[in-house]
Design a protein around this motif. Structure first.
Motif, short mmCIF file in Angstrom:
data_model
loop_
_atom_site.label_atom_id
_atom_site.label_comp_id
_atom_site.label_asym_id
_atom_site.label_seq_id
_atom_site.Cartn_x
_atom_site.Cartn_y
_atom_site.Cartn_z
N GLU A 1 117.21 -88.85 21.03
CA GLU A 1 117.44 -87.72 20.12
C GLU A 1 116.28 -87.56 19.14
O GLU A 1 115.86 -86.45 18.83
CB GLU A 1 118.75 -87.91 19.36
N LEU A 2 115.79 -88.69 18.63
CA LEU A 2 114.65 -88.64 17.71
C LEU A 2 113.43 -88.05 18.40
O LEU A 2 112.74 -87.19 17.85
CB LEU A 2 114.35 -90.04 17.18
N GLU A 3 113.17 -88.49 19.63
CA GLU A 3 112.01 -87.98 20.36
C GLU A 3 112.14 -86.48 20.62
O GLU A 3 111.15 -85.75 20.55
CB GLU A 3 111.84 -88.75 21.67
N LYS A 4 113.36 -86.02 20.91
CA LYS A 4 113.56 -84.59 21.13
C LYS A 4 113.25 -83.79 19.87
O LYS A 4 112.62 -82.73 19.92
CB LYS A 4 115.01 -84.33 21.57
N GLU A 5 113.72 -84.29 18.72
CA GLU A 5 113.46 -83.60 17.45
C GLU A 5 111.97 -83.51 17.17
O GLU A 5 111.47 -82.48 16.70
CB GLU A 5 114.17 -84.34 16.31
N ILE A 6 111.25 -84.62 17.43
CA ILE A 6 109.81 -84.63 17.16
C ILE A 6 109.10 -83.64 18.08
O ILE A 6 108.24 -82.86 17.64
CB ILE A 6 109.26 -86.05 17.33
N LYS A 7 109.43 -83.67 19.37
CA LYS A 7 108.77 -82.77 20.32
C LYS A 7 108.98 -81.31 19.97
O LYS A 7 108.09 -80.48 20.16
CB LYS A 7 109.28 -83.06 21.74
N LYS A 8 110.18 -80.99 19.46
CA LYS A 8 110.49 -79.60 19.10
C LYS A 8 110.02 -79.24 17.70
O LYS A 8 110.05 -78.07 17.31
CB LYS A 8 111.99 -79.36 19.21
N GLY A 9 109.58 -80.24 16.93
CA GLY A 9 109.13 -79.98 15.57
C GLY A 9 110.25 -79.57 14.64
O GLY A 9 110.04 -78.74 13.73
N LEU A 10 111.43 -80.17 14.81
CA LEU A 10 112.60 -79.81 13.98
C LEU A 10 112.55 -80.60 12.67
O LEU A 10 113.25 -81.60 12.49
CB LEU A 10 113.90 -80.11 14.74
N ILE A 11 111.73 -80.14 11.76
CA ILE A 11 111.52 -80.85 10.50
C ILE A 11 112.68 -80.56 9.54
O ILE A 11 113.08 -79.41 9.37
CB ILE A 11 110.19 -80.42 9.87
N LYS A 12 113.17 -81.59 8.91
CA LYS A 12 114.30 -81.45 7.98
C LYS A 12 113.76 -81.22 6.56
O LYS A 12 113.72 -82.14 5.74
CB LYS A 12 115.17 -82.69 8.06
N PHE A 13 113.35 -79.98 6.29
CA PHE A 13 112.81 -79.67 4.96
C PHE A 13 113.87 -79.80 3.87
O PHE A 13 113.53 -79.94 2.69
CB PHE A 13 112.22 -78.26 4.95
N SER A 14 115.14 -79.79 4.28
CA SER A 14 116.20 -79.96 3.28
C SER A 14 116.18 -81.35 2.65
O SER A 14 116.77 -81.57 1.59
CB SER A 14 117.57 -79.71 3.93
N HIS A 15 115.47 -82.30 3.29
CA HIS A 15 115.35 -83.65 2.74
C HIS A 15 114.36 -83.73 1.58
O HIS A 15 114.35 -84.71 0.83
CB HIS A 15 114.90 -84.65 3.82
N CYS A 16 113.50 -82.71 1.45
CA CYS A 16 112.47 -82.74 0.41
C CYS A 16 113.08 -82.63 -0.98
O CYS A 16 114.17 -82.08 -1.16
CB CYS A 16 111.46 -81.61 0.63
N TYR A 17 112.33 -83.13 -1.96
CA TYR A 17 112.77 -83.01 -3.35
C TYR A 17 112.86 -81.55 -3.76
O TYR A 17 112.07 -80.70 -3.31
CB TYR A 17 111.78 -83.72 -4.28
N ALA A 18 113.79 -81.27 -4.64
CA ALA A 18 113.88 -79.93 -5.21
C ALA A 18 112.69 -79.68 -6.13
O ALA A 18 112.17 -80.60 -6.76
CB ALA A 18 115.19 -79.79 -5.99
N GLY A 19 112.25 -78.44 -6.19
CA GLY A 19 111.18 -78.08 -7.11
C GLY A 19 109.78 -78.21 -6.56
O GLY A 19 108.81 -78.05 -7.30
#
Length: 421
Positions: A332-350
């Motif tokens: 699953e991790l490899e699939k996410e990386i290959k598709k570039g599914l970045i979880k920008f919601s994990h970034c700090y606010a602001g």
């Protein structure tokens, strides 16, 4: 015991008889042990001094345990040595066998080990490897210890890499790459010594903390600090790519922040020379899936944008205290990386718009859609960080979350090491 052995068994004279057959003839030996002056213990036996009775000449005696289980391998050394007559090979003078030991009487070769000889010779007389080195890092590609510059007492680092027939090409590549590098943000090579078993790289000692640990020490850290460290990393990457060198392991663990917030990139054990006409096999770079670029997972090989992806992952961790993708390993991790599914919601606010745009471009799934290191440095967000002239109020992030990330990373690394062993 050895005195009795020498008196009881005679040297195999080499007239077509086996050692065992010769040893049954108990005539007066030509070589006897006198006072033992010195002994060293190796993996396969103990070496002491002995004296040739007729001349008083000093020789070496290697005493190897001889048992029913080991007799074949023990006698093999004797049978090999008696065939050897060459200027650069130690000479066998005699051999004695007892029920417990094999004693090989050898030419006494007085001198220094190759590395120590080079370290005190005219070319490298300014360097001296410590007799009692302190091991402070054990990495995937070698062990790092301390050494001292003889004339000034300045501490340096010595990276000792195993050197074998199978690994010599990749081992020497690290040396050939390091000797080309002279950049403020790259560890500097001072000298290199080669022995039949090891390559010793004498390096600048970079004292400080890993990048993420440096950021996690206080109560908080700012986006401006993150940008400044990224500017230094990308400056080094621009230099490397200009020399057609790929680092291919640009994780935070391979950086150190020294005094005055100067960042240094370390460990070129994975580095490769880039040739557009030659595909760099991805098999060597699969240790850390969380930081692997999509092209490596696809089996396409490493290219300059591969390093940009790694910088993007490091930037994302600094700006979120999390990986860009699911922390769970596996398909699953490899699939996410290959598709570039970045979880920008994990970034700090602001986060500023410039920070988000940098992450989006550096973590683009198509490698040729990522900016080069030179293009990254031209982004206004990074130019402001490099010049430290930003006027807006800085955005701060809590260090506690980053410390939690580091604890989880350490636990995962330890568990992975245990499973491999």
């Amino acid at each position: 015991m050895l005195q009795d052995m020498v008196k009881a068994y005679r040297h195999a004279s080499g007239h077509g008889q086996s050692l065992q057959a010769s040893c049954k003839r108990c005539a007066e030996p030509t070589i006897v042990l006198q006072e033992i002056v010195k002994a060293s213990r190796g993996r396969f036996g103990t070496v002491k001094l002995c004296t040739e009775k007729s001349t008083g000449r000093l020789l070496a005696v290697k005493i190897v345990p001889y048992t029913e289980e080991t007799k074949e391998s023990t006698l093999l050394e004797y049978h090999i040595l008696k065939k050897l007559h060459h200027t650069n090979v130690v000479q066998l003078h005699a051999a004695f066998l007892s029920p417990q030991d094999l004693a090989l009487i050898l030419e006494l070769c007085e001198g220094r080990e190759l590395l120590r000889c080079l370290s005190t010779g005219p070319q490298y007389c300014h360097l001296l490897i410590n007799e009692t080195c302190i091991v402070f890092i054990r990495g995937r590609f070698g062990t790092v210890k301390l050494c001292t510059e003889k004339s000034t007492g300045r501490l340096l680092a010595v990276k000792i890499v195993p050197y074998t027939e199978e690994t010599k090409e990749s081992t020497l590549l690290e040396y050939h790459i390091l000797k080309k590098l002279h950049h403020t943000n790259v560890v500097q090579l001072h000298a290199a010594f080669l022995s039949p078993q090891d390559l010793a790289l004498i390096l600048e000692l970079c004292e400080g903390r890993e990048l993420l640990r440096c950021l996690s020490t206080g109560q908080s850290y700012s986006e401006l600090e993150v940008r400044d460290y990224l500017w230094q990393i990308l400056s080094a990457v621009e230099f490397l790519h200009g020399k057609q060198i790929l680092h291919l392991d640009l994780r935070s663990e391979n950086t150190v922040v020294t005094e005055h917030k100067l960042l240094k990139i370390l460990d070129f054990g994975n580095a490769q020379l880039y040739c557009p006409d030659k595909v760099t096999s991805p098999q060597r770079y699969t240790d850390y899936v969380e930081t692997m670029a999509p092209e490596l997972l696809e089996g396409q090989g490493a290219i300059p944008p591969t390093d940009i992806w790694a910088v993007g992952v490091t930037a994302f961790v600094m700006l979120s205290a999390d990986y860009p993708f699911s922390p769970d390993c596996g398909p699953e991790l490899e699939k996410e990386i290959k598709k570039g599914l970045i979880k920008f919601s994990h970034c700090y606010a602001g986060l500023s718009g410039g920070a988000v745009r940098f992450l989006q471009s550096a973590l683009w799934s198509n490698p040729w859609g990522r900016p080069s290191a030179s293009d990254c440095l031209k982004m206004p967000w990074l130019q402001e960080a490099g010049l430290a002239t930003l006027q807006q109020l800085p955005v701060y992030f809590p260090s506690a979350k980053l410390r939690s990330f580091l604890r989880q990373r350490a636990a995962k690394t330890k568990a992975a090491g245990s499973s491999r062993s």
